[in-house]
Design an enzyme around this catalytic site. Structure first.
Site, mmCIF file in Angstrom:
data_model
loop_
_atom_site.group_PDB
_atom_site.id
_atom_site.type_symbol
_atom_site.label_atom_id
_atom_site.label_comp_id
_atom_site.label_asym_id
_atom_site.label_seq_id
_atom_site.Cartn_x
_atom_site.Cartn_y
_atom_site.Cartn_z
ATOM 1 N N GLY A 1 0.822 -1.209 0.000
ATOM 2 C CA GLY A 1 0.000 0.000 0.000
ATOM 3 C C GLY A 1 0.852 1.252 0.000
ATOM 4 N N GLY B 1 -0.323 5.055 -0.872
ATOM 5 C CA GLY B 1 -1.314 5.740 -0.055
ATOM 6 C C GLY B 1 -0.708 6.910 0.702
ATOM 7 C CE1 TYR C 1 -8.776 1.470 8.988
ATOM 8 C CE2 TYR C 1 -9.261 2.971 10.795
ATOM 9 C CZ TYR C 1 -8.366 2.433 9.884
ATOM 10 O OH TYR C 1 -7.054 2.853 9.901
ATOM 11 C CE LYS D 1 -6.281 -0.369 10.736
ATOM 12 N NZ LYS D 1 -5.060 -0.866 10.053
#
Length: 319
Positions: free
Chosen positions: A8, A11, A142, A146
């Site tokens: 990623g 980002g 989300y 986590k």
């Protein structure tokens, strides 16, 4: 020798982390990877780039083997607001991608850094000076990913001895890459609109305190924790870290010191406001300070001064 793979990497965090790590460890030692077919032009394209889908464990393993990777910095994920719009996809990517990375790390004996978030907390968490170890009952997908990710990382360390480390990031503010769908994004966009228009409409209500951090401190936190002596790390995973906590009016007041005519009004987004209301006002980061020497540099005042300076240097706005 350290060889780092960043997933990623195109980002908000990865764009700057790739450059910071290449400067610190050497350009050839840091592999930038993302799902995008090509790396954008600019400094980030001057090193190795690999097209990598974290949902493909064979591709992760092949990349790790090809480059003799010793550390994986796993950043690929969907953020809070995007995750609420696409909860099934958020679970699939956030948990599936992390599981694949940890499995590859177990087999290849690589270390892993992966960030958690302030979103791992929920309405039942103490809202002020939230402790390192406390109740975590998030109300967003989300946040759920986590918390589950923190537990999965702990499991891989305890069960298989994988060297997994991580922090709980607050909102991150940067003058480089724009954020990608987080609840705290207003604290970046406000600077752009202040310079372009002299005004900003906040989707977060006045009086809503959230922890924040300027990107240079976030990058330093990642590298400092990666380099920390393992013998000092009692927690290893998901350390609270923070630099400042403020609400929109305080940020606007700081901007007015530089742009006196700046005006802010509100059009509150109920989804993102609901997410923000479920998070703590401030975190207690004393454990990170004790175990690996965490110590942020930037304050709201110094961050605002630098943000406006850097954006002006990029030609943003005419104020």
């Amino acid at each position: 020798m350290t060889k780092i793979l960043i997933t990623g990497a195109l980002g908000q965090i990865g764009t700057e982390l790739t450059l910071a790590m290449r400067e610190r460890y050497g350009a050839s030692e840091v592999i930038c990877s993302d799902i995008k077919d090509t790396c954008p032009e600019g400094p980030i394209s001057e090193g190795v780039y690999e097209v990598l889908d974290v949902m493909n464990p064979q591709a992760i393993a092949a990349t790790v083997s090809k480059h003799k990777v010793t550390h994986i910095v796993h950043l690929a994920a969907l953020l809070s607001a995007v995750g609420e719009a696409h909860p099934a996809r958020a679970w699939e990517i956030n948990m599936g991608g992390l599981f694949h990375v940890l499995e590859v790390a177990r087999e290849a004996k690589t270390a892993v850094f992966t960030p958690s978030s302030i979103a791992a907390f929920g309405p039942g968490t103490p809202v002020d000076n939230t402790p390192q170890d406390t109740i975590q009952r998030p109300t967003t997908m989300y946040g759920v990913t986590k918390v589950a990710g923190e537990l999965l990382c702990d499991y891989y360390h305890l069960k298989f001895g994988v060297d997994v480390r991580g922090v709980r990031f607050p909102g991150l503010i940067s003058h480089e890459a724009l954020p990608g769908g987080g609840t705290t994004d207003y604290a970046v966009h406000i600077y752009y609109d202040a310079l372009k228009k002299g005004s900003y409409t906040s989707y977060i209500a006045a009086g809503t305190y959230m922890d924040m951090m300027y990107m240079p401190d976030a990058l330093q936190a990642i590298m400092t924790l990666l380099e920390a002596d393992a013998a000092r790390l009692k927690h290893r995973n998901a350390f609270n870290i923070t630099a400042m906590a403020f609400e929109p009016e305080e940020l606007a007041a700081e901007i007015r010191k530089h742009i006196p005519g700046f005006v802010m009004d509100y059009d509150v987004d109920p989804i993102r406001q609901g997410i923000a209301d479920s998070w703590p006002n401030s975190l207690d980061d004393s454990v990170a300070r004790e175990e690996w020497g965490w110590n942020p540099v930037y304050t709201l005042e110094t961050m605002t001064s630098d943000m406006l300076k850097q954006l002006k240097n990029k030609g943003i706005g005419n104020r």
